[in-house]
Design an enzyme around this catalytic site. Structure first.
Site, PDB file in Angstrom:
ATOM      1  N   CYS A 117     -28.331  -3.972 144.159  1.00  0.00           N
ATOM      2  CA  CYS A 117     -27.735  -2.672 144.490  1.00  0.00           C
ATOM      3  C   CYS A 117     -27.493  -2.511 145.990  1.00  0.00           C
ATOM      4  CB  CYS A 117     -28.604  -1.548 143.955  1.00  0.00           C
ATOM      5  SG  CYS A 117     -28.882  -1.685 142.180  1.00  0.00           S
ATOM      6  N   HIS A 258     -26.567   4.492 147.523  1.00  0.00           N
ATOM      7  CA  HIS A 258     -26.519   3.864 146.208  1.00  0.00           C
ATOM      8  C   HIS A 258     -26.895   4.912 145.156  1.00  0.00           C
ATOM      9  CE1 HIS A 258     -27.190   1.464 142.790  1.00  0.00           C
ATOM     10  NE2 HIS A 258     -28.508   1.444 142.888  1.00  0.00           N
ATOM     11  N   ASN A 288     -26.195   4.220 137.242  1.00  0.00           N
ATOM     12  CA  ASN A 288     -26.364   3.250 138.324  1.00  0.00           C
ATOM     13  C   ASN A 288     -25.461   2.040 138.051  1.00  0.00           C
ATOM     14  OD1 ASN A 288     -27.249   1.164 139.969  1.00  0.00           O
ATOM     15  ND2 ASN A 288     -29.434   1.595 139.678  1.00  0.00           N
TER      16      ASN A 288
END
Ligand code: ACO
Length: 332
Positions: A117, A258, A288
């Protein structure tokens, strides 16, 4: 301090693409024991987009890239470099070359960069080094992931969190420099908290000669530890990048992190004393999306006019590795 021989860097285009298929929390509660109330209150996520099995990461990444290049007014032939941030390629040997071919960007060098990520922030900073030194002028940075291929769809503690998507930006050499500061960090001693590991399995080839033909295991995460890590390390790394940029948190117009969990976004903003209204968030719609989450949110915020010319962005990624990093950019 930038030497007179170093080039400045400017973000000139953004684009994004997500699969049209999505799964909302109510549908998920038919797959695992969960509820819309649990997922929404713990994470802020309401739905996530999932890549159909006949589609590919290459396709959504190419589509995001084409939109970013159109905004930048750049043709594929003008690209010098393509960096693809992904942990979930269509081809383990490298996915960026497939995108280079689909774009028709024949002159561009293309490679993958894996940092989960944090991959997009790592890739932005890697791209920036090539531009700074004068090696390349026109660089495409893509973040794309298809974690739906790799989560355990019977593990409610992880499968509710992730979605698929792609985002891209064009970075170009420029007289004025709009990358104001950055910081990157890695701590491999904490890798066990979040990983997607290969597990070996011995197979006899011939005459007592063994080879390893195992497989990758589904994503494993200690959610509590990652949460703790994020709310401690992300404010620190943003502060360091702001210090390098010689600006204060009060001067930040948008906090673009993020998109893992709305609670993390709010906790980081509170620690930095940045008002919640400055948080860019689309986690509710996509979950996500790992390497894609920052460029996807950036693209949406630019196209809807939330981010305005001359706004200062504090961009931060964090995730498996463990890795984390921040970059301070001005959008012009
Ligand atoms: N539905 C209902 N109950 C659930 C679910 C679910 N989907 N998932 C877990 N639970 C239960 C647990 O079993 C536990 O029950 P118990 O108390 O009976 O044991 C209870 O809910 C609490 O579970 P916790 O794990 O303590 O929940 P928490 O409040 O910590 O939230 C979460 C979990 C959302 C995962 C949070 O820890 C988090 O966001 N962590 C960070 C994740 C992250 O940011 N990852 C980013 C990096 S990803 C990358 O790099 C690829």
């Amino acid at each position: 301090m930038k030497s007179q021989f170093m080039s400045g860097i400017r973000l000139t285009g953004t684009g994004s693409a997500v699969p049209s298929t999505y799964l909302d929390n109510h549908q998920l509660s038919k797959i695992v024991v969960t509820s819309d109330e649990w997922i929404a209150s713990r994470t802020g996520i309401y739905r996530r987009h999932l890549l159909p099995h006949k589609d590919s990461l290459t396709n959504i990444a190419t589509s995001a890239a084409q939109k970013a290049m159109m905004m930048a007014g750049l043709t594929p032939q003008q690209l010098d470099l393509i960096i693809l941030a992904t942990s979930t390629p269509d081809d383990l040997f490298g996915n960026a070359s497939l995108i280079q071919a689909q774009l028709g960007a024949r002159q561009a060098v293309a490679f993958d960069l894996t940092a989960a990520c944090s991959g997009f922030v790592y890739s932005l900073i890697t791209a920036a080094q090539f531009i700074r030194t004068g090696a390349y002028r026109n660089v495409l940075v893509i973040g794309a992931d298809v974690l739906s291929r790799w989560v355990d769809w019977s593990d409610r503690s992880t499968c509710v969190l992730f979605g698929d998507g792609a985002g891209a930006v064009v970075l170009q050499a420029n007289e004025q420099d709009y990358l104001l500061g950055f910081q990157l960090h890695t701590d491999g001693t904490q890798n066990h908290h979040l990983n997607l590991r290969y597990q070996g399995q011995a197979r006899t080839l011939v005459d007592g000669v063994f080879i390893d033909q195992g497989k990758y295991q589904p994503l494993k995460m200690n959610g509590k530890e990652i949460y703790r890590f994020a709310i401690q390390k992300v404010p620190e790394v943003i502060e360091k990048a702001l210090f390098q940029a010689d600006i204060t948190a009060a001067e930040v117009d948008w906090l673009l992190m993020h998109q893992a969990n709305q609670r993390i976004l709010e906790a980081v903003a509170a620690r930095l004393d940045i008002p919640a209204r400055k948080i860019i968030s689309n986690v509710a719609n996509y979950g996500n999306t790992s390497g894609a989450s920052i460029p996807l949110a950036l693209d949406e915020a630019i196209r809807c006019g939330q981010i305005q010319p001359h706004n200062t962005l504090a961009i931060a990624g964090f995730g498996a590795g463990l890795t984390w990093g921040a970059a301070i950019f001005k959008w012009v």
